[in-house]
Write an enzyme that holds these catalytic residues in place. Structure first.
Site, short mmCIF file in Angstrom:
data_model
loop_
_atom_site.label_atom_id
_atom_site.label_comp_id
_atom_site.label_asym_id
_atom_site.label_seq_id
_atom_site.Cartn_x
_atom_site.Cartn_y
_atom_site.Cartn_z
N HIS A 1 0.82 -1.21 0.00
CA HIS A 1 0.00 0.00 0.00
C HIS A 1 0.86 1.26 0.00
O HIS A 1 1.79 1.40 0.80
CB HIS A 1 -0.91 -0.01 1.23
CG HIS A 1 -1.90 1.12 1.23
ND1 HIS A 1 -3.08 1.08 0.52
CD2 HIS A 1 -1.88 2.34 1.83
CE1 HIS A 1 -3.74 2.20 0.69
NE2 HIS A 1 -3.03 2.99 1.47
N HIS B 1 -7.64 7.16 12.38
CA HIS B 1 -8.77 6.75 11.55
C HIS B 1 -8.29 5.69 10.57
O HIS B 1 -7.10 5.43 10.43
CB HIS B 1 -9.38 7.94 10.81
CG HIS B 1 -8.56 8.44 9.67
ND1 HIS B 1 -7.54 9.34 9.82
CD2 HIS B 1 -8.61 8.15 8.34
CE1 HIS B 1 -7.00 9.60 8.65
NE2 HIS B 1 -7.61 8.89 7.73
N HIS C 1 -4.27 4.89 10.75
CA HIS C 1 -3.19 5.85 10.96
C HIS C 1 -3.71 7.09 11.67
O HIS C 1 -4.90 7.43 11.59
CB HIS C 1 -2.52 6.22 9.63
CG HIS C 1 -3.44 6.75 8.58
ND1 HIS C 1 -4.31 5.94 7.88
CD2 HIS C 1 -3.63 8.00 8.08
CE1 HIS C 1 -4.99 6.65 7.01
NE2 HIS C 1 -4.61 7.92 7.11
#
Length: 379
Positions: A258, A331, A295
């Site tokens: 990612h 979040h 994160h």
């Protein structure tokens, strides 16, 4: 930006340039950062300073909510009321940027310029023409319209248009890390100059008649009645002008695992950036998790505007939703979204993200748009 020119200009700047009747065209240097930033030179039929009436219309800066608990926020903006084009429904803001919506059904009733900073209008839906003193520029769904500070313009929709509005109190430009020392976009940039569209056709109107320009400056709206049409430019050249860039021309950067949000960056301004999430292949490591990791926004607030598609990390959002994930708390994907992303090959989502490096405040009038349960939607 790169050099452009339209219309007729003299061979040398700051020299005589005569009309057919022997009178002078009026030269205007329009630039930023006190003659050390980007600038263009325009040539007018009439003096751009010729105003017959000036009046104060009132403050435009929104009132913000009083301080409240730090929490994730979600606003449905699809039902924002239609506007005359000058008024915008702001949702979030701080001293660097205002973020909101503009729904425009008919052409703007007046000419308009923002003297407080650059504007970025993202076309969520619709098509039409942006008419400016630099010429006309057609727009369509997915376009970012970047309009420099001080530009007089008028939006004329061909069909009703919905804009995401990002008003800066600074200059909006391409990311520095994607430009070389000459200002050219580099090979690893996710877009290049071929993808950028400047004004297409100069519209010169030399008629003498009283025309109103609504000017946004120093936090207030002002009316300036000119004695001539503001689009009286016969030619211009330089590096400062409005331009369009379509989000579908953004080439995503992908990897084996990612990739962090900065790979989606499209524009930057003072204390905030604008990013584009576009259809892309997912990570190709055999054990990769395509969904973003949880994160904490250590030094920035994150705003997402959901354009279209299946938003792989979110539940409960829809087209034109705006979410705010503030600094100070973590979040990430909603329950089940991480597991559901494993093994997926690609995504077809479109979204615009604005990350600010100062906390954002919520505009008071947006309470009716809010999903009050969003903070608890991870439970």
């Amino acid at each position: 930006m790169y050099y452009q020119r339209l219309g007729t200009i003299p061979k040398k700047r700051h020299t005589t340039f005569y009309k057919e009747d022997g009178t002078l065209y009026r030269e205007q240097v329009m630039g930023t950062r006190g003659f050390s930033g980007a600038q263009s030179i325009l040539y007018h039929h009439h003096m751009p300073t010729s105003v017959v009436k000036s009046s104060y219309l009132g403050r435009y800066l929104p009132e913000f909510e009083e301080d409240s608990n730090v929490r994730h926020r979600h606003f449905y903006t699809d039902e924002v009321e239609e506007s005359n084009g000058v008024e915008r429904q702001f949702v979030l803001g701080n001293s660097d940027v205002l973020i909101g919506k503009l729904h425009l059904k008919e052409e703007m009733t007046s000419f308009y310029r923002n003297g407080d900073g650059d504007e970025c209008l993202f076309v969520h839906d619709g098509e039409g023409t942006l008419h400016t003193m630099f010429g006309s520029l057609s727009y369509e769904k997915g376009d970012y319209l970047v309009i420099p500070v001080g530009t007089i313009y008028r939006l004329v929709p061909k069909v009703p248009t919905k804009f995401l509005v990002i008003e800066a109190f600074s200059q909006i430009s391409t990311p520095k890390r994607y430009r070389n020392e000459y200002g050219q976009l580099l090979e690893h940039s996710p877009f290049c100059e071929r993808d950028i569209r400047g004004p297409e056709q100069l519209e010169t109107n030399s008629e003498l008649s009283e025309v109103e320009v609504i000017t946004k400056s120093r936090g207030a709206l002002h009316s300036h009645i000119l004695d001539h049409h503001p689009f009286d430019v016969v030619g211009w050249d330089g590096f400062l002008y409005p331009f369009a860039f379509n989000i579908r021309d953004f080439e995503p950067i992908t990897g084996r695992i990612h990739q962090p949000p900065p790979v989606h960056q499209t524009f930057e301004a003072h204390n905030f950036v604008v990013c584009s999430f576009v259809p892309r292949l997912y990570d190709y490591h055999p054990d990769s998790i395509p969904a973003p990791y949880y994160h904490s926004n250590v030094n920035s607030d994150e705003v997402l505007f959901y354009v279209e598609g299946n938003f792989m990390s979110r539940k409960g959002v829809k087209e034109e939703s705006i979410t705010l994930h503030p600094l100070g708390i973590p979040h990430g994907p909603h329950p089940g979204k991480t597991e559901g992303s494993i093994g997926k090959r690609e995504t077809h989502e479109l979204a615009v993200m604005v990350d600010t490096f100062k906390p954002l405040k919520v505009v008071e009038r947006t309470g009716c748009l809010e999903d009050e349960h969003y903070m608890y939607s991870w439970s």
